[in-house]
Design a protein around this motif. Structure first.
Motif, PDB file in Angstrom:
ATOM      1  N   MET A  13       0.820  -1.202   0.000  1.00  0.00           N
ATOM      2  CA  MET A  13       0.000   0.000   0.000  1.00  0.00           C
ATOM      3  C   MET A  13       0.860   1.261   0.000  1.00  0.00           C
ATOM      4  N   ALA A  14       2.018   1.206   0.639  1.00  0.00           N
ATOM      5  CA  ALA A  14       2.938   2.341   0.538  1.00  0.00           C
ATOM      6  C   ALA A  14       3.363   2.548  -0.918  1.00  0.00           C
ATOM      7  N   GLY A  15       3.555   1.445  -1.653  1.00  0.00           N
ATOM      8  CA  GLY A  15       3.863   1.552  -3.069  1.00  0.00           C
ATOM      9  C   GLY A  15       2.720   2.140  -3.869  1.00  0.00           C
ATOM     10  N   VAL A  16       1.486   1.783  -3.516  1.00  0.00           N
ATOM     11  CA  VAL A  16       0.318   2.345  -4.197  1.00  0.00           C
ATOM     12  C   VAL A  16       0.280   3.863  -4.023  1.00  0.00           C
ATOM     13  N   VAL A  17       0.574   4.323  -2.806  1.00  0.00           N
ATOM     14  CA  VAL A  17       0.571   5.764  -2.554  1.00  0.00           C
ATOM     15  C   VAL A  17       1.611   6.461  -3.428  1.00  0.00           C
ATOM     16  N   LEU A  18       2.800   5.877  -3.513  1.00  0.00           N
ATOM     17  CA  LEU A  18       3.855   6.497  -4.315  1.00  0.00           C
ATOM     18  C   LEU A  18       3.484   6.571  -5.788  1.00  0.00           C
ATOM     19  N   LEU A  19       2.689   5.616  -6.266  1.00  0.00           N
ATOM     20  CA  LEU A  19       2.266   5.631  -7.671  1.00  0.00           C
ATOM     21  C   LEU A  19       1.046   6.519  -7.894  1.00  0.00           C
ATOM     22  N   THR A  20       0.370   6.904  -6.821  1.00  0.00           N
ATOM     23  CA  THR A  20      -0.796   7.780  -6.934  1.00  0.00           C
ATOM     24  C   THR A  20      -0.426   9.245  -6.767  1.00  0.00           C
ATOM     25  N   ALA A  21       0.476   9.542  -5.848  1.00  0.00           N
ATOM     26  CA  ALA A  21       0.806  10.930  -5.510  1.00  0.00           C
ATOM     27  C   ALA A  21       1.244  11.766  -6.706  1.00  0.00           C
ATOM     28  N   PRO A  22       2.050  11.243  -7.669  1.00  0.00           N
ATOM     29  CA  PRO A  22       2.438  12.092  -8.805  1.00  0.00           C
ATOM     30  C   PRO A  22       1.266  12.612  -9.621  1.00  0.00           C
ATOM     31  N   LEU A  23       0.135  11.883  -9.650  1.00  0.00           N
ATOM     32  CA  LEU A  23      -1.033  12.361 -10.385  1.00  0.00           C
ATOM     33  C   LEU A  23      -1.585  13.647  -9.785  1.00  0.00           C
ATOM     34  N   LEU A  24      -1.222  13.941  -8.529  1.00  0.00           N
ATOM     35  CA  LEU A  24      -1.620  15.189  -7.889  1.00  0.00           C
ATOM     36  C   LEU A  24      -0.482  16.199  -7.858  1.00  0.00           C
ATOM     37  N   LEU A  25       0.750  15.715  -7.712  1.00  0.00           N
ATOM     38  CA  LEU A  25       1.887  16.630  -7.662  1.00  0.00           C
ATOM     39  C   LEU A  25       2.121  17.313  -9.003  1.00  0.00           C
ATOM     40  N   VAL A  26       1.860  16.621 -10.118  1.00  0.00           N
ATOM     41  CA  VAL A  26       2.076  17.218 -11.443  1.00  0.00           C
ATOM     42  C   VAL A  26       1.195  18.448 -11.654  1.00  0.00           C
ATOM     43  N   PRO A  27      -0.143  18.362 -11.536  1.00  0.00           N
ATOM     44  CA  PRO A  27      -0.948  19.570 -11.739  1.00  0.00           C
ATOM     45  C   PRO A  27      -0.720  20.633 -10.676  1.00  0.00           C
ATOM     46  N   CYS A  28      -0.414  20.216  -9.445  1.00  0.00           N
ATOM     47  CA  CYS A  28      -0.121  21.180  -8.395  1.00  0.00           C
ATOM     48  C   CYS A  28       1.127  21.991  -8.750  1.00  0.00           C
ATOM     49  N   SER A  29       2.156  21.305  -9.229  1.00  0.00           N
ATOM     50  CA  SER A  29       3.392  21.990  -9.610  1.00  0.00           C
ATOM     51  C   SER A  29       3.200  22.845 -10.854  1.00  0.00           C
ATOM     52  N   GLU A  30       2.399  22.381 -11.802  1.00  0.00           N
ATOM     53  CA  GLU A  30       2.149  23.175 -13.005  1.00  0.00           C
ATOM     54  C   GLU A  30       1.456  24.484 -12.660  1.00  0.00           C
ATOM     55  N   LEU A  31       0.595  24.444 -11.656  1.00  0.00           N
ATOM     56  CA  LEU A  31      -0.073  25.662 -11.217  1.00  0.00           C
ATOM     57  C   LEU A  31       0.940  26.669 -10.691  1.00  0.00           C
ATOM     58  N   VAL A  32       1.895  26.196  -9.901  1.00  0.00           N
ATOM     59  CA  VAL A  32       2.930  27.081  -9.362  1.00  0.00           C
ATOM     60  C   VAL A  32       3.887  27.520 -10.458  1.00  0.00           C
ATOM     61  N   GLU A  33       4.257  26.606 -11.351  1.00  0.00           N
ATOM     62  CA  GLU A  33       5.161  26.952 -12.451  1.00  0.00           C
ATOM     63  C   GLU A  33       4.572  28.048 -13.328  1.00  0.00           C
ATOM     64  N   GLY A  34       3.262  27.981 -13.556  1.00  0.00           N
ATOM     65  CA  GLY A  34       2.631  28.997 -14.380  1.00  0.00           C
ATOM     66  C   GLY A  34       2.704  30.383 -13.770  1.00  0.00           C
ATOM     67  N   LYS A  35       2.761  30.454 -12.428  1.00  0.00           N
ATOM     68  CA  LYS A  35       2.880  31.747 -11.761  1.00  0.00           C
ATOM     69  C   LYS A  35       4.327  32.221 -11.669  1.00  0.00           C
ATOM     70  N   LEU A  36       5.246  31.292 -11.492  1.00  0.00           N
ATOM     71  CA  LEU A  36       6.657  31.670 -11.386  1.00  0.00           C
ATOM     72  C   LEU A  36       7.249  32.028 -12.740  1.00  0.00           C
ATOM     73  N   PHE A  37       6.790  31.360 -13.788  1.00  0.00           N
ATOM     74  CA  PHE A  37       7.324  31.594 -15.135  1.00  0.00           C
ATOM     75  C   PHE A  37       6.185  31.900 -16.099  1.00  0.00           C
ATOM     76  N   PRO A  38       5.491  33.029 -15.910  1.00  0.00           N
ATOM     77  CA  PRO A  38       4.275  33.293 -16.689  1.00  0.00           C
ATOM     78  C   PRO A  38       4.525  33.575 -18.162  1.00  0.00           C
ATOM     79  N   ASN A  39       5.725  33.983 -18.516  1.00  0.00           N
ATOM     80  CA  ASN A  39       6.008  34.348 -19.907  1.00  0.00           C
ATOM     81  C   ASN A  39       6.804  33.287 -20.646  1.00  0.00           C
ATOM     82  N   ARG A  40       6.852  32.099 -20.096  1.00  0.00           N
ATOM     83  CA  ARG A  40       7.630  31.016 -20.699  1.00  0.00           C
ATOM     84  C   ARG A  40       6.698  29.934 -21.208  1.00  0.00           C
ATOM     85  N   GLN A  41       6.776  29.620 -22.505  1.00  0.00           N
ATOM     86  CA  GLN A  41       5.963  28.548 -23.063  1.00  0.00           C
ATOM     87  C   GLN A  41       6.485  27.178 -22.656  1.00  0.00           C
TER      88      GLN A  41
END
Length: 415
Positions: free
Chosen positions: A298-326
């Motif tokens: 189950m610890a392995g299941v969590v590790l395989l699930t968490a990136p599905l949330l970390l990716v969009p969370c990080s993209e949200l922050v990246e869009g604010k830190l680098f707003p003029n970068r495609q």
């Protein structure tokens, strides 16, 4: 990046002209796997507790209703994106705004976008914290447990798996996670059957509850089940990862049909084996070899699930830190995702119970984002829709709002 290239994130696709923007490389089957895996995570271990707290009748009916509600919400969000593309305003949304943020901008302006981004950050980080706290809970009774080491390794693994171009790259990890989850649930069931066989008088087992055990029990049921279907905030990320984005609603419907059947089977089956469950199931299993293997799985299941949330969370922050970068560099993307992962790990060490965290995040954040926001956006943007469509949106918004407010107040102990 040329306009013929594959979009590496939903933010990049947004920054390209709509007539030339391309999408990811995930097939419908791969998207179905990603949706299923985003639902079937470590929260599955709390489903028997949700079944006990809500009662069998409410559990089965509610799991079906919330599955249908999520399909409806995804369809409304896809429709809202089409409607927002037809709106022209003197002031476009800021560079780096995600697709959901763009829809919110055209519906409610700058303030609406700010509120949405805060909700999304709280939602993503809340679930990540709950998941990482779950790893600590799962491994706390194993002989090799050391809290600092476990937290560091869990955070590192989550970040490494999140360093992908889009969510289509996570489909193989999603398939592996589903296999591990099924195996773990089987092990839990075997332990439950073994415990029942050891009972000299099986009739002495506690009776099953058909109705909610209390008003707070209703809140636990609602929060755990709602967060189990937390696909709505990921709609545009998953849609942009598809080679055929117009089939997003179809993929969601097929995926959630399987999730519904799995949730009913898992919740009822394990509740009947562990009628006195008081939280996540691993607390009921003892410290033998099978329980230790189950905790590791189950610890392995969590590790395989968490990136599905970390990716969009990080993209949200990246869009604010680098707003003029495609296109962000690998180093910039790695820095943001490592930072977000480190924050999640630090907060997870302060959480006493991941089941309570799941219930609270489900009642508050997922209730607002998944149940209330899609009909609200569609009401605002689809001004020319028929009376019947607007009536459905209005009823869904009213019911979703009441359920979210009441369950959240119960979850925090104010009712």
């Amino acid at each position: 990046m040329s306009t013929g290239d594959t979009c590496y994130s939903e933010t990049e696709c947004l920054l390209l002209p709509k007539s030339t923007a391309s999408h990811g490389h995930a097939s419908v089957r791969e998207t179905i796997l990603n949706i299923m895996k985003s639902c079937m995570g470590t929260g599955c271990l709390a489903l028997p507790f949700a079944c006990q707290q809500g009662g069998i009748v409410l559990y089965v009916a509610g799991v079906a209703l919330i599955a249908l509600w999520n399909v409806y919400a995804v369809e409304r969000l896809c429709r809202c994106w089409e409607l927002s593309a037809k709106i022209t305003r003197a002031t476009p949304p800021p560079n780096g705004t995600t697709q959901l943020g763009t829809v919110m901008w055209y519906a409610f302006g700058k303030r609406g976008l700010w509120v949405l981004e805060m909700l999304l950050l709280v939602f993503f980080m809340g679930v990540l914290v709950a998941y990482l706290a779950a790893i600590d809970d799962f491994l706390s009774d194993t002989p090799f447990y050391h809290r600092g080491v476990v937290s560091f390794v869990a955070g590192l693994g989550m970040v490494l798996l999140s360093l992908v171009h889009d969510m289509g790259d996570l489909s193989r990890a999603s398939a592996l996670g589903l296999i591990v989850l099924a195996s773990s649930c089987l092990l839990v069931a075997l332990v439950g059957i073994q415990q029942i066989l050891r009972q000299l008088q099986p009739t002495s087992l506690s009776p099953l509850h058909w109705w909610p055990v209390s008003r707070q029990g209703w809140s636990h049921w609602f929060g755990i089940v709602v967060i189990g279907y937390g696909v709505v905030p990921l709609t545009y990320n998953l849609r942009d990862s598809m080679t055929e984005p117009h089939r997003m609603v179809e993929a969601t419907s097929r995926a959630l049909s399987v999730v519904f059947a799995f949730y009913v089977f898992l919740g009822l089956g394990l509740y009947s084996l562990f009628p006195n469950v008081q939280g996540e199931l691993l607390q009921e299993m003892g410290n033998g070899l099978i329980p230790i293997l189950t905790r590791l799985a189950m610890a392995g299941v969590v590790l395989l699930t968490a990136p599905l949330l970390l990716v969009p969370c990080s993209e949200l922050v990246e869009g604010k830190l680098f707003p003029n970068r495609q296109e962000r560099s690998r180093q910039e993307m790695s820095f943001v995702r490592c930072s977000m992962g480190a924050i999640a790990v630090g907060l997870a060490m302060l959480v006493p119970s991941f089941v309570e965290a799941l219930a609270l995040v489900g009642c508050a954040c997922v209730g607002v984002l998944g149940l209330c926001l899609p009909p609200l956006l569609h009401l605002q943007l689809a001004s020319e829709a028929s009376f019947g469509v607007r009536l459905v949106d209005g009823l869904c918004l009213l019911c979703g709002g009441i359920a979210t407010i009441v369950s959240t107040l119960y979850a925090v102990g104010l009712l």
